[in-house]
Design an enzyme around this catalytic site. Structure first.
Site, mmCIF file in Angstrom:
data_model
loop_
_atom_site.group_PDB
_atom_site.id
_atom_site.type_symbol
_atom_site.label_atom_id
_atom_site.label_comp_id
_atom_site.label_asym_id
_atom_site.label_seq_id
_atom_site.Cartn_x
_atom_site.Cartn_y
_atom_site.Cartn_z
ATOM 1 N N GLY A 34 -30.961 9.888 49.716
ATOM 2 C CA GLY A 34 -31.489 11.226 48.963
ATOM 3 C C GLY A 34 -33.041 11.191 49.093
ATOM 4 N N ALA A 35 -33.647 12.112 48.455
ATOM 5 C CA ALA A 35 -35.114 12.166 48.356
ATOM 6 C C ALA A 35 -35.582 12.551 49.856
ATOM 7 C CB ALA A 35 -35.997 11.149 47.922
ATOM 8 N N HIS A 40 -35.001 12.450 57.505
ATOM 9 C CA HIS A 40 -33.390 12.413 57.296
ATOM 10 C C HIS A 40 -33.006 13.853 58.081
ATOM 11 C CE1 HIS A 40 -34.691 10.354 53.711
ATOM 12 N NE2 HIS A 40 -33.772 9.501 54.022
ATOM 13 N N GLN A 64 -28.519 -2.873 46.801
ATOM 14 C CA GLN A 64 -29.503 -3.338 47.655
ATOM 15 C C GLN A 64 -31.022 -3.304 47.133
ATOM 16 O OE1 GLN A 64 -28.539 0.409 50.120
ATOM 17 N NE2 GLN A 64 -30.718 0.367 50.513
ATOM 18 N N GLY A 150 -31.931 5.842 61.018
ATOM 19 C CA GLY A 150 -33.379 5.887 61.924
ATOM 20 C C GLY A 150 -33.805 4.688 62.446
ATOM 21 N N LYS A 152 -36.718 3.619 61.911
ATOM 22 C CA LYS A 152 -37.808 3.425 61.170
ATOM 23 C C LYS A 152 -37.639 2.302 60.353
ATOM 24 C CE LYS A 152 -40.402 3.875 57.374
ATOM 25 N NZ LYS A 152 -39.740 3.171 56.364
ATOM 26 N N ASP A 153 -35.834 1.991 59.978
ATOM 27 C CA ASP A 153 -35.303 0.739 59.385
ATOM 28 C C ASP A 153 -34.818 0.104 60.471
ATOM 29 O OD1 ASP A 153 -35.964 1.353 56.488
ATOM 30 O OD2 ASP A 153 -35.118 3.202 56.950
ATOM 31 N N SER A 188 -41.078 8.577 55.075
ATOM 32 C CA SER A 188 -40.328 7.490 54.091
ATOM 33 C C SER A 188 -40.226 8.144 52.623
ATOM 34 C CB SER A 188 -41.004 6.258 53.953
ATOM 35 O OG SER A 188 -40.518 5.493 52.920
ATOM 36 N N SER A 189 -39.259 8.007 52.051
ATOM 37 C CA SER A 189 -39.152 8.567 50.566
ATOM 38 C C SER A 189 -40.056 7.826 49.811
ATOM 39 C CB SER A 189 -37.746 8.425 50.101
ATOM 40 O OG SER A 189 -36.875 8.950 50.903
HETATM 41 O O1 PAF Z 1 -31.528 3.584 54.777
HETATM 42 C C1 PAF Z 1 -30.955 3.931 53.690
HETATM 43 O O2 PAF Z 1 -31.285 5.116 53.109
HETATM 44 C C2 PAF Z 1 -30.016 2.981 52.981
HETATM 45 O O3 PAF Z 1 -30.283 1.655 53.157
HETATM 46 C C3 PAF Z 1 -28.535 3.491 53.258
HETATM 47 C C4 PAF Z 1 -28.173 3.276 54.794
HETATM 48 C C5 PAF Z 1 -28.331 4.783 53.103
HETATM 49 C C6 PAF Z 1 -27.547 2.409 52.597
HETATM 50 O O4 PAF Z 1 -27.829 2.732 51.162
#
Ligand code: PAF
Length: 283
Positions: A34-35, A40, A64, A150, A152-153, A188-189
């Site tokens: 979200g956010a 996104h 996480q 993305g 980005k990660d 990024s959020s």
């Molecule tokens: O990148 C994210 O926003 C999160 O790590 C994901 C992939 C939605 C898993 O919670």
């Protein structure tokens, strides 16, 4: 634009996706917490180019986050997210609560090796277990044909690819380019935590990484280039550098000059931790 269907149960999600499949429609998924920002929305656009239906999950995944991390203050803005999804043309938002994803007695964890070693894991040891577990669940719940993540990660993208390969999850993983603001700052959020002065510093992150990648391609010594990058980040105003590292672009193993690589970094501005990465073209 039509409003997206909003479901918060796995049963309702499965039933809708099953109907689409019966109608011969291809389904893409965009997992999010979200956010939602322009980054996104770019993933949703790519999903819609690759499939007739797009499912976006919105779930701030507690597994996480480490106890000292920002789970409680992580931005939550569902109504605004749903407006953005409607404008982008997404078809379904899956918004489960924690109890739906992790019912009482939940006791399973997926731990991916390979690309999850080092980098983020050195600083957030349980992060990729949490990501891999929730992504595996989302894929089993939604059964999408493809999913968009993305760049980005970047380490997360590599971990998700490894997860699908290793567990034979029949989901095509599509990596999407990082969306940046006009100054090169990756969307990024967590940018929402930054004040104006911090934003000015954050915008130097990508510039320094690009300069470092160019110097590596131009044959700079790797250790010297990493030290220079860390020093440049500190001079720019970052208070703490978790890592700046050159890695092989697919395995995230050691970087080799004659192969495509990736330069990845994580650094702190006050209480906000930013990550970014750039390509290191082979020289
Ligand atoms: O990148 C994210 O926003 C999160 O790590 C994901 C992939 C939605 C898993 O919670």
């Amino acid at each position: 634009m039509n409003e997206p269907i909003v479901v918060d149960s796995v049963t309702a999600l499965r039933s809708q996706v099953r109907d689409w499949r019966r109608a011969g429609l291809r389904v893409a998924m965009v997992p999010t917490m979200g956010a939602l920002h322009d980054g996104h929305i770019s993933l949703v656009r790519i999903a819609l180019e690759r499939a007739e239906r797009c499912v976006v999950s919105i779930f701030v995944n507690p597994t996480q986050f480490a106890p000292a991390e920002d789970l409680d203050k992580y931005p939550r803005q569902l109504a605004r997210d749903l407006d953005r999804l409607r404008d982008a043309g997404a078809h379904l938002a899956f918004t489960p609560g924690v109890g739906e994803m992790y019912p009482a007695g939940f006791a399973t964890k997926i731990s991916v090796g390979g690309p999850s070693r080092g980098l983020e894991t050195d600083f957030r040891p349980n992060f990729f277990d949490g990501v891999a577990t929730v992504v595996a669940k989302l894929f089993l719940q939604a059964a999408p044909d493809c999913a968009v993540f993305g760049e980005k990660d970047y380490q997360q993208l590599c971990v998700v690819r490894q997860l699908c390969r290793d567990l034979d999850l029949p989901v095509e993983i599509i990596g999407a380019p990082t969306v940046r603001d006009a100054h090169g700052l990756a969307m990024s959020s967590r940018n929402a935590y930054l004040g104006e002065a911090e934003l000015d510093i954050a915008r130097k992150f990508n510039v320094i990484l690009r300069q470092t990648a160019a110097s590596l391609t131009a044959k700079a010594d790797e250790a010297g280039a990493m030290d220079a990058a860390a020093n440049a980040l500190v001079s720019a105003g970052f208070q703490k550098i978790d890592y700046v590292a050159a890695r092989a672009s697919v395995t995230l193993g050691p970087w080799q000059r004659h192969r495509d690589g990736r330069l990845l970094a994580a650094a702190w501005l006050g209480t906000t931790r930013l990550i970014d990465n750039v390509e290191i073209p082979a020289s």
